[in-house]
Design an enzyme around this catalytic site. Structure first.
Site, PDB file in Angstrom:
ATOM      1  N   SER A  96       0.878  -1.184   0.000  1.00 39.63           N
ATOM      2  CA  SER A  96       0.000   0.000   0.000  1.00 39.63           C
ATOM      3  C   SER A  96       0.908   1.224   0.000  1.00 39.63           C
ATOM      4  CB  SER A  96      -0.869   0.030   1.248  1.00 39.63           C
ATOM      5  OG  SER A  96      -1.577  -1.170   1.390  1.00 39.63           O
ATOM      6  N   LYS A 171      -7.205   1.710  -2.388  1.00 37.69           N
ATOM      7  CA  LYS A 171      -6.724   1.314  -1.054  1.00 37.69           C
ATOM      8  C   LYS A 171      -6.815   2.495  -0.075  1.00 37.69           C
ATOM      9  CE  LYS A 171      -4.664  -1.051   2.171  1.00 37.69           C
ATOM     10  NZ  LYS A 171      -5.293  -2.150   2.888  1.00 37.69           N
ATOM     11  N   LYS A 239       0.835   5.688   8.134  1.00 36.47           N
ATOM     12  CA  LYS A 239       1.428   5.772   6.783  1.00 36.47           C
ATOM     13  C   LYS A 239       0.336   5.900   5.723  1.00 36.47           C
ATOM     14  CE  LYS A 239       1.973   2.039   4.765  1.00 36.47           C
ATOM     15  NZ  LYS A 239       1.281   1.193   3.789  1.00 36.47           N
TER      16      LYS A 239
HETATM   17  P1  NAD Z   1       5.699  -5.912   7.495  1.00 34.01           P
HETATM   18  O1  NAD Z   1       6.461  -4.779   8.048  1.00 34.01           O
HETATM   19  O2  NAD Z   1       5.273  -7.035   8.385  1.00 34.01           O
HETATM   20  O3  NAD Z   1       6.511  -6.586   6.272  1.00 34.01           O
HETATM   21  C1  NAD Z   1       7.333  -5.897   5.380  1.00 34.01           C
HETATM   22  C2  NAD Z   1       8.498  -6.794   5.022  1.00 34.01           C
HETATM   23  O4  NAD Z   1       9.309  -6.136   4.048  1.00 34.01           O
HETATM   24  C3  NAD Z   1       9.412  -7.109   6.222  1.00 34.01           C
HETATM   25  O5  NAD Z   1       9.605  -8.515   6.311  1.00 34.01           O
HETATM   26  C4  NAD Z   1      10.701  -6.370   5.871  1.00 34.01           C
HETATM   27  O6  NAD Z   1      11.855  -7.019   6.390  1.00 34.01           O
HETATM   28  C5  NAD Z   1      10.669  -6.382   4.367  1.00 34.01           C
HETATM   29  N1  NAD Z   1      11.483  -5.362   3.707  1.00 34.01           N
HETATM   30  C6  NAD Z   1      11.559  -4.038   3.986  1.00 34.01           C
HETATM   31  N2  NAD Z   1      12.387  -3.422   3.123  1.00 34.01           N
HETATM   32  C7  NAD Z   1      12.844  -4.381   2.280  1.00 34.01           C
HETATM   33  C8  NAD Z   1      13.726  -4.386   1.144  1.00 34.01           C
HETATM   34  N3  NAD Z   1      14.312  -3.242   0.721  1.00 34.01           N
HETATM   35  N4  NAD Z   1      13.973  -5.541   0.506  1.00 34.01           N
HETATM   36  C9  NAD Z   1      13.392  -6.703   0.929  1.00 34.01           C
HETATM   37  N5  NAD Z   1      12.546  -6.768   1.979  1.00 34.01           N
HETATM   38  C10 NAD Z   1      12.280  -5.628   2.644  1.00 34.01           C
HETATM   39  O7  NAD Z   1       4.444  -5.274   6.764  1.00 34.01           O
HETATM   40  P2  NAD Z   1       3.065  -6.002   6.340  1.00 34.01           P
HETATM   41  O8  NAD Z   1       2.099  -5.889   7.463  1.00 34.01           O
HETATM   42  O9  NAD Z   1       3.352  -7.335   5.738  1.00 34.01           O
HETATM   43  O10 NAD Z   1       2.556  -4.977   5.214  1.00 34.01           O
HETATM   44  C11 NAD Z   1       3.085  -4.949   3.907  1.00 34.01           C
HETATM   45  C12 NAD Z   1       2.224  -3.989   3.080  1.00 34.01           C
HETATM   46  O11 NAD Z   1       0.898  -4.483   3.063  1.00 34.01           O
HETATM   47  C13 NAD Z   1       2.161  -2.557   3.658  1.00 34.01           C
HETATM   48  O12 NAD Z   1       2.148  -1.626   2.625  1.00 34.01           O
HETATM   49  C14 NAD Z   1       0.858  -2.574   4.423  1.00 34.01           C
HETATM   50  O13 NAD Z   1       0.303  -1.268   4.535  1.00 34.01           O
HETATM   51  C15 NAD Z   1       0.018  -3.484   3.548  1.00 34.01           C
HETATM   52  N6  NAD Z   1      -1.093  -4.158   4.237  1.00 34.01           N
HETATM   53  C16 NAD Z   1      -0.917  -4.700   5.477  1.00 34.01           C
HETATM   54  C17 NAD Z   1      -1.994  -5.320   6.116  1.00 34.01           C
HETATM   55  C18 NAD Z   1      -1.864  -5.911   7.506  1.00 34.01           C
HETATM   56  O14 NAD Z   1      -2.907  -6.223   8.098  1.00 34.01           O
HETATM   57  N7  NAD Z   1      -0.653  -6.110   8.029  1.00 34.01           N
HETATM   58  C19 NAD Z   1      -3.250  -5.388   5.485  1.00 34.01           C
HETATM   59  C20 NAD Z   1      -3.380  -4.876   4.218  1.00 34.01           C
HETATM   60  C21 NAD Z   1      -2.304  -4.258   3.593  1.00 34.01           C
END
Ligand code: NAD
Length: 295
Positions: A96, A171, A239
Protein backbone atom coordinates in the site's frame (compact mmCIF):
# COMPACT_ATOMS: atom_id res chain seq x y z
CA UNK A 1 3.78 -21.77 -15.46
CA UNK A 2 5.87 -18.62 -15.21
CA UNK A 3 8.30 -18.41 -12.32
CA UNK A 4 7.38 -15.85 -9.66
CA UNK A 5 9.63 -13.63 -7.55
CA UNK A 6 8.35 -12.50 -4.13
CA UNK A 7 10.09 -9.66 -2.27
CA UNK A 8 8.93 -8.75 1.25
CA UNK A 9 7.93 -11.61 3.56
CA UNK A 10 6.38 -9.76 6.51
CA UNK A 11 3.03 -10.24 8.23
CA UNK A 12 1.29 -10.23 4.84
CA UNK A 13 3.92 -11.30 2.33
CA UNK A 14 4.84 -14.55 4.09
CA UNK A 15 1.38 -16.16 4.03
CA UNK A 16 0.69 -14.76 0.53
CA UNK A 17 3.89 -16.38 -0.78
CA UNK A 18 2.96 -19.64 0.95
CA UNK A 19 -0.40 -19.63 -0.83
CA UNK A 20 1.37 -19.26 -4.19
CA UNK A 21 3.49 -22.32 -3.35
CA UNK A 22 0.35 -24.25 -2.33
CA UNK A 23 -1.21 -23.34 -5.71
CA UNK A 24 1.77 -25.01 -7.44
CA UNK A 25 3.82 -21.95 -8.46
CA UNK A 26 7.64 -21.90 -8.38
CA UNK A 27 8.94 -19.06 -6.24
CA UNK A 28 12.20 -17.20 -5.68
CA UNK A 29 11.91 -15.08 -2.51
CA UNK A 30 13.89 -12.46 -0.63
CA UNK A 31 13.62 -10.20 2.41
CA UNK A 32 16.16 -8.17 4.37
CA UNK A 33 15.33 -10.47 7.33
CA UNK A 34 16.74 -14.02 7.01
CA UNK A 35 14.14 -15.89 9.11
CA UNK A 36 11.10 -15.60 6.83
CA UNK A 37 13.28 -16.48 3.82
CA UNK A 38 14.36 -19.69 5.54
CA UNK A 39 10.74 -20.48 6.43
CA UNK A 40 9.73 -20.12 2.77
CA UNK A 41 12.67 -22.23 1.62
CA UNK A 42 11.50 -24.97 3.99
CA UNK A 43 8.06 -24.66 2.35
CA UNK A 44 9.54 -25.19 -1.13
CA UNK A 45 10.72 -21.77 -2.42
CA UNK A 46 14.22 -20.87 -3.63
CA UNK A 47 16.12 -18.07 -1.87
CA UNK A 48 17.18 -15.01 -3.87
CA UNK A 49 20.24 -13.05 -2.70
CA UNK A 50 18.90 -9.59 -3.62
CA UNK A 51 15.86 -8.10 -5.40
CA UNK A 52 18.04 -7.93 -8.58
CA UNK A 53 18.81 -11.66 -8.26
CA UNK A 54 15.10 -12.47 -7.71
CA UNK A 55 14.14 -10.43 -10.81
CA UNK A 56 16.86 -12.03 -12.98
CA UNK A 57 15.54 -15.53 -12.15
CA UNK A 58 11.80 -14.89 -12.57
CA UNK A 59 9.27 -13.38 -14.98
CA UNK A 60 6.61 -12.03 -12.64
CA UNK A 61 7.94 -10.15 -9.62
CA UNK A 62 5.70 -9.37 -6.65
CA UNK A 63 6.69 -6.82 -4.00
CA UNK A 64 4.97 -6.62 -0.58
CA UNK A 65 6.85 -3.91 1.34
CA UNK A 66 5.89 -1.28 3.92
CA UNK A 67 5.68 2.00 1.95
CA UNK A 68 6.82 4.00 -1.10
CA UNK A 69 10.46 4.55 0.05
CA UNK A 70 11.01 0.80 0.65
CA UNK A 71 9.45 -0.08 -2.71
CA UNK A 72 11.59 2.53 -4.51
CA UNK A 73 14.71 1.20 -2.70
CA UNK A 74 13.91 -2.44 -3.52
CA UNK A 75 13.22 -1.61 -7.18
CA UNK A 76 15.68 1.17 -8.05
CA UNK A 77 18.32 0.93 -5.26
CA UNK A 78 21.66 -0.89 -5.54
CA UNK A 79 20.90 -4.55 -6.42
CA UNK A 80 17.27 -3.56 -6.89
CA UNK A 81 14.71 -5.23 -9.16
CA UNK A 82 15.46 -2.82 -12.03
CA UNK A 83 19.09 -4.00 -12.13
CA UNK A 84 18.08 -7.61 -12.80
CA UNK A 85 14.67 -7.58 -14.45
CA UNK A 86 14.34 -8.91 -18.00
CA UNK A 87 12.48 -7.21 -20.84
CA UNK A 88 8.90 -8.51 -21.01
CA UNK A 89 8.67 -9.25 -17.28
CA UNK A 90 5.89 -7.89 -15.06
CA UNK A 91 6.23 -6.12 -11.71
CA UNK A 92 3.18 -6.42 -9.42
CA UNK A 93 3.54 -4.13 -6.41
CA UNK A 94 1.06 -5.30 -3.76
CA UNK A 95 2.27 -2.87 -1.07
CA UNK A 96 0.00 0.00 0.00
CA UNK A 97 1.92 3.05 -1.26
CA UNK A 98 1.27 6.54 -2.62
CA UNK A 99 -0.57 6.32 -5.97
CA UNK A 100 1.98 8.81 -7.38
CA UNK A 101 4.76 6.33 -6.51
CA UNK A 102 2.92 3.55 -8.40
CA UNK A 103 2.79 5.79 -11.47
CA UNK A 104 6.52 6.53 -11.09
CA UNK A 105 7.30 2.80 -11.00
CA UNK A 106 5.47 2.29 -14.29
CA UNK A 107 7.06 5.33 -15.97
CA UNK A 108 10.61 4.46 -14.90
CA UNK A 109 10.34 0.78 -15.87
CA UNK A 110 8.63 1.39 -19.24
CA UNK A 111 11.97 1.94 -21.09
CA UNK A 112 13.00 -1.59 -19.95
CA UNK A 113 9.74 -2.96 -21.46
CA UNK A 114 8.47 -3.97 -18.02
CA UNK A 115 4.72 -3.68 -17.34
CA UNK A 116 3.63 -2.64 -13.84
CA UNK A 117 0.45 -3.24 -11.83
CA UNK A 118 -0.33 -1.69 -8.46
CA UNK A 119 -2.32 -4.33 -6.58
CA UNK A 120 -2.72 -3.48 -2.88
CA UNK A 121 -4.81 -5.71 -0.66
CA UNK A 122 -7.35 -5.51 2.10
CA UNK A 123 -8.22 -8.14 4.67
CA UNK A 124 -5.24 -8.32 7.00
CA UNK A 125 -3.23 -11.31 8.17
CA UNK A 126 -6.16 -13.77 8.64
CA UNK A 127 -7.30 -13.30 5.04
CA UNK A 128 -3.70 -13.39 3.79
CA UNK A 129 -3.41 -16.81 5.48
CA UNK A 130 -6.77 -18.04 4.10
CA UNK A 131 -6.04 -16.70 0.61
CA UNK A 132 -9.21 -14.60 0.73
CA UNK A 133 -7.81 -11.07 0.41
CA UNK A 134 -9.59 -8.35 -1.54
CA UNK A 135 -7.13 -7.25 -4.23
CA UNK A 136 -7.61 -3.88 -5.97
CA UNK A 137 -5.62 -3.44 -9.14
CA UNK A 138 -4.45 -0.59 -11.38
CA UNK A 139 -2.74 -1.04 -14.74
CA UNK A 140 -3.23 -2.26 -18.32
CA UNK A 141 -6.04 -4.77 -18.99
CA UNK A 142 -3.75 -7.22 -20.86
CA UNK A 143 -1.26 -7.32 -17.97
CA UNK A 144 -4.10 -7.78 -15.51
CA UNK A 145 -5.50 -10.68 -17.55
CA UNK A 146 -2.10 -12.39 -17.52
CA UNK A 147 -1.56 -11.99 -13.77
CA UNK A 148 -5.13 -12.53 -12.58
CA UNK A 149 -4.83 -16.32 -11.98
CA UNK A 150 -1.78 -15.69 -9.78
CA UNK A 151 -3.61 -13.01 -7.78
CA UNK A 152 -6.57 -15.38 -7.43
CA UNK A 153 -4.34 -17.77 -5.45
CA UNK A 154 -4.02 -15.04 -2.79
CA UNK A 155 -7.43 -13.38 -2.89
CA UNK A 156 -11.10 -14.21 -3.25
CA UNK A 157 -11.84 -10.88 -4.94
CA UNK A 158 -9.55 -9.49 -7.65
CA UNK A 159 -10.78 -6.27 -9.28
CA UNK A 160 -9.17 -4.16 -12.00
CA UNK A 161 -10.22 -0.64 -11.01
CA UNK A 162 -8.51 1.41 -13.73
CA UNK A 163 -5.13 2.65 -14.89
CA UNK A 164 -1.89 2.43 -12.91
CA UNK A 165 -2.25 4.13 -9.49
CA UNK A 166 -5.96 3.41 -9.18
CA UNK A 167 -5.32 0.31 -7.09
CA UNK A 168 -3.70 2.50 -4.48
CA UNK A 169 -6.36 5.22 -4.79
CA UNK A 170 -8.87 2.47 -3.97
CA UNK A 171 -6.72 1.31 -1.05
CA UNK A 172 -6.62 4.87 0.34
CA UNK A 173 -10.43 4.99 0.16
CA UNK A 174 -10.51 1.62 1.94
CA UNK A 175 -8.18 2.81 4.68
CA UNK A 176 -10.14 6.02 5.25
CA UNK A 177 -13.35 4.02 5.64
CA UNK A 178 -11.73 1.45 7.97
CA UNK A 179 -10.12 4.11 10.20
CA UNK A 180 -13.36 6.07 10.54
CA UNK A 181 -15.29 2.87 11.29
CA UNK A 182 -12.88 1.87 14.07
CA UNK A 183 -13.10 5.37 15.55
CA UNK A 184 -16.91 5.25 15.47
CA UNK A 185 -16.78 1.81 17.10
CA UNK A 186 -14.48 3.12 19.85
CA UNK A 187 -16.61 6.16 20.55
CA UNK A 188 -19.78 4.05 20.73
CA UNK A 189 -18.41 1.17 22.83
CA UNK A 190 -16.90 3.52 25.43
CA UNK A 191 -20.25 5.31 25.62
CA UNK A 192 -22.06 1.99 26.15
CA UNK A 193 -19.62 0.81 28.82
CA UNK A 194 -19.66 4.04 30.81
CA UNK A 195 -23.47 4.08 30.61
CA UNK A 196 -23.39 0.69 32.38
CA UNK A 197 -24.43 -1.35 29.31
CA UNK A 198 -22.43 -4.48 28.41
CA UNK A 199 -20.51 -3.71 25.15
CA UNK A 200 -20.59 -7.42 24.22
CA UNK A 201 -24.41 -7.40 24.37
CA UNK A 202 -24.51 -4.13 22.40
CA UNK A 203 -22.41 -5.83 19.69
CA UNK A 204 -24.73 -8.87 19.68
CA UNK A 205 -27.76 -6.61 19.36
CA UNK A 206 -26.49 -4.44 16.49
CA UNK A 207 -24.22 -6.68 14.40
CA UNK A 208 -27.09 -7.84 12.16
CA UNK A 209 -28.42 -4.32 11.58
CA UNK A 210 -27.28 -1.35 9.53
CA UNK A 211 -24.37 -0.61 11.87
CA UNK A 212 -23.02 -4.13 11.44
CA UNK A 213 -19.79 -4.30 9.44
CA UNK A 214 -16.69 -6.31 8.66
CA UNK A 215 -14.78 -3.87 10.89
CA UNK A 216 -17.05 -4.63 13.88
CA UNK A 217 -16.82 -8.40 13.26
CA UNK A 218 -13.02 -8.27 13.14
CA UNK A 219 -12.32 -5.72 15.86
CA UNK A 220 -14.99 -5.90 18.60
CA UNK A 221 -13.89 -9.39 19.78
CA UNK A 222 -10.26 -8.19 19.93
CA UNK A 223 -11.19 -5.10 21.93
CA UNK A 224 -13.40 -7.08 24.34
CA UNK A 225 -10.51 -9.50 24.90
CA UNK A 226 -8.06 -6.63 25.44
CA UNK A 227 -6.00 -8.06 22.56
CA UNK A 228 -4.09 -5.28 20.79
CA UNK A 229 -1.56 -7.54 19.09
CA UNK A 230 -1.24 -6.67 15.35
CA UNK A 231 -2.90 -7.41 12.86
CA UNK A 232 -2.54 -4.09 11.22
CA UNK A 233 -0.22 -1.76 13.05
CA UNK A 234 -1.04 1.82 14.09
CA UNK A 235 2.24 2.83 12.35
CA UNK A 236 1.02 1.42 9.02
CA UNK A 237 -2.35 3.14 9.32
CA UNK A 238 -0.54 6.44 9.99
CA UNK A 239 1.43 5.77 6.78
CA UNK A 240 -1.77 5.11 4.80
CA UNK A 241 -3.61 8.17 6.13
CA UNK A 242 -0.52 10.34 5.45
CA UNK A 243 -0.69 9.10 1.84
CA UNK A 244 -4.45 9.77 1.82
CA UNK A 245 -4.04 13.32 3.16
CA UNK A 246 -1.19 14.12 0.72
CA UNK A 247 -3.11 12.73 -2.24
CA UNK A 248 -6.34 14.49 -1.24
CA UNK A 249 -4.63 17.85 -0.74
CA UNK A 250 -2.65 17.56 -4.00
CA UNK A 251 -5.90 17.29 -5.96
CA UNK A 252 -7.98 19.67 -3.83
CA UNK A 253 -10.17 17.37 -1.74
CA UNK A 254 -10.67 18.38 1.92
CA UNK A 255 -10.91 15.29 4.17
CA UNK A 256 -11.84 16.61 7.63
CA UNK A 257 -12.80 13.29 9.25
CA UNK A 258 -9.68 11.50 7.99
CA UNK A 259 -7.49 14.24 9.47
CA UNK A 260 -9.18 13.85 12.86
CA UNK A 261 -8.55 10.11 12.98
CA UNK A 262 -4.97 10.79 11.89
CA UNK A 263 -4.52 12.93 15.01
CA UNK A 264 -5.94 10.12 17.18
CA UNK A 265 -3.38 7.74 15.63
CA UNK A 266 -0.63 10.32 16.25
CA UNK A 267 -1.66 10.48 19.92
CA UNK A 268 -1.42 6.67 20.15
CA UNK A 269 2.07 6.83 18.63
CA UNK A 270 3.17 9.39 21.25
CA UNK A 271 1.73 7.00 23.85
CA UNK A 272 4.09 4.22 22.64
CA UNK A 273 1.38 2.26 20.81
CA UNK A 274 2.63 2.51 17.20
CA UNK A 275 3.23 -1.25 16.99
CA UNK A 276 -0.19 -2.19 18.39
CA UNK A 277 -3.19 -3.15 16.23
CA UNK A 278 -5.15 -0.18 14.87
CA UNK A 279 -8.10 -1.20 17.06
CA UNK A 280 -6.04 0.58 19.76
CA UNK A 281 -7.93 3.66 18.53
CA UNK A 282 -10.45 2.51 21.16
CA UNK A 283 -7.80 3.19 23.84
CA UNK A 284 -7.74 6.87 22.92
CA UNK A 285 -11.44 7.06 23.80
CA UNK A 286 -10.95 4.87 26.88
CA UNK A 287 -8.28 7.24 28.19
CA UNK A 288 -10.43 10.33 27.60
CA UNK A 289 -13.48 8.80 29.29
CA UNK A 290 -11.47 6.93 31.97
CA UNK A 291 -13.42 3.77 31.05
CA UNK A 292 -12.16 0.44 29.73
CA UNK A 293 -14.33 -1.44 27.24
CA UNK A 294 -12.74 -4.86 27.78
CA UNK A 295 -14.40 -7.49 29.94
P1 NAD B 1 5.70 -5.91 7.49
O1 NAD B 1 6.46 -4.78 8.05
O2 NAD B 1 5.27 -7.03 8.38
O3 NAD B 1 6.51 -6.59 6.27
C1 NAD B 1 7.33 -5.90 5.38
C2 NAD B 1 8.50 -6.79 5.02
O4 NAD B 1 9.31 -6.14 4.05
C3 NAD B 1 9.41 -7.11 6.22
O5 NAD B 1 9.61 -8.51 6.31
C4 NAD B 1 10.70 -6.37 5.87
O6 NAD B 1 11.85 -7.02 6.39
C5 NAD B 1 10.67 -6.38 4.37
N1 NAD B 1 11.48 -5.36 3.71
C6 NAD B 1 11.56 -4.04 3.99
N2 NAD B 1 12.39 -3.42 3.12
C7 NAD B 1 12.84 -4.38 2.28
C8 NAD B 1 13.73 -4.39 1.14
N3 NAD B 1 14.31 -3.24 0.72
N4 NAD B 1 13.97 -5.54 0.51
C9 NAD B 1 13.39 -6.70 0.93
N5 NAD B 1 12.55 -6.77 1.98
C10 NAD B 1 12.28 -5.63 2.64
O7 NAD B 1 4.44 -5.27 6.76
P2 NAD B 1 3.07 -6.00 6.34
O8 NAD B 1 2.10 -5.89 7.46
O9 NAD B 1 3.35 -7.33 5.74
O10 NAD B 1 2.56 -4.98 5.21
C11 NAD B 1 3.08 -4.95 3.91
C12 NAD B 1 2.22 -3.99 3.08
O11 NAD B 1 0.90 -4.48 3.06
C13 NAD B 1 2.16 -2.56 3.66
O12 NAD B 1 2.15 -1.63 2.63
C14 NAD B 1 0.86 -2.57 4.42
O13 NAD B 1 0.30 -1.27 4.53
C15 NAD B 1 0.02 -3.48 3.55
N6 NAD B 1 -1.09 -4.16 4.24
C16 NAD B 1 -0.92 -4.70 5.48
C17 NAD B 1 -1.99 -5.32 6.12
C18 NAD B 1 -1.86 -5.91 7.51
O14 NAD B 1 -2.91 -6.22 8.10
N7 NAD B 1 -0.65 -6.11 8.03
C19 NAD B 1 -3.25 -5.39 5.48
C20 NAD B 1 -3.38 -4.88 4.22
C21 NAD B 1 -2.30 -4.26 3.59
Amino acid sequence: MKKIGFIGLGIMGKPMAKNLLKAGHSLVVCDIQPDPVQELVRAGAEAGRTPADVAARTEIIITMLPNSPEVMAAVFGADGVAAGIRSGSILVDMSSIAPSASRQLAERLAPQKVAVLDAPVSGGEPKAIDGTLAIMVGGPQATFDEVRPILAAMGSSVTLVGEIGSGNITKLANQMIVALNIAAMGEALVLAKKAGTDPARVFEAIRGGLAGSTVLEAKVPKVLAGNFKPGFRVALHIKDLANALDTAHEIGVPVPLTSQVMEILQALKVDGRAQEDHCSIVRFYEDMARTEVRK
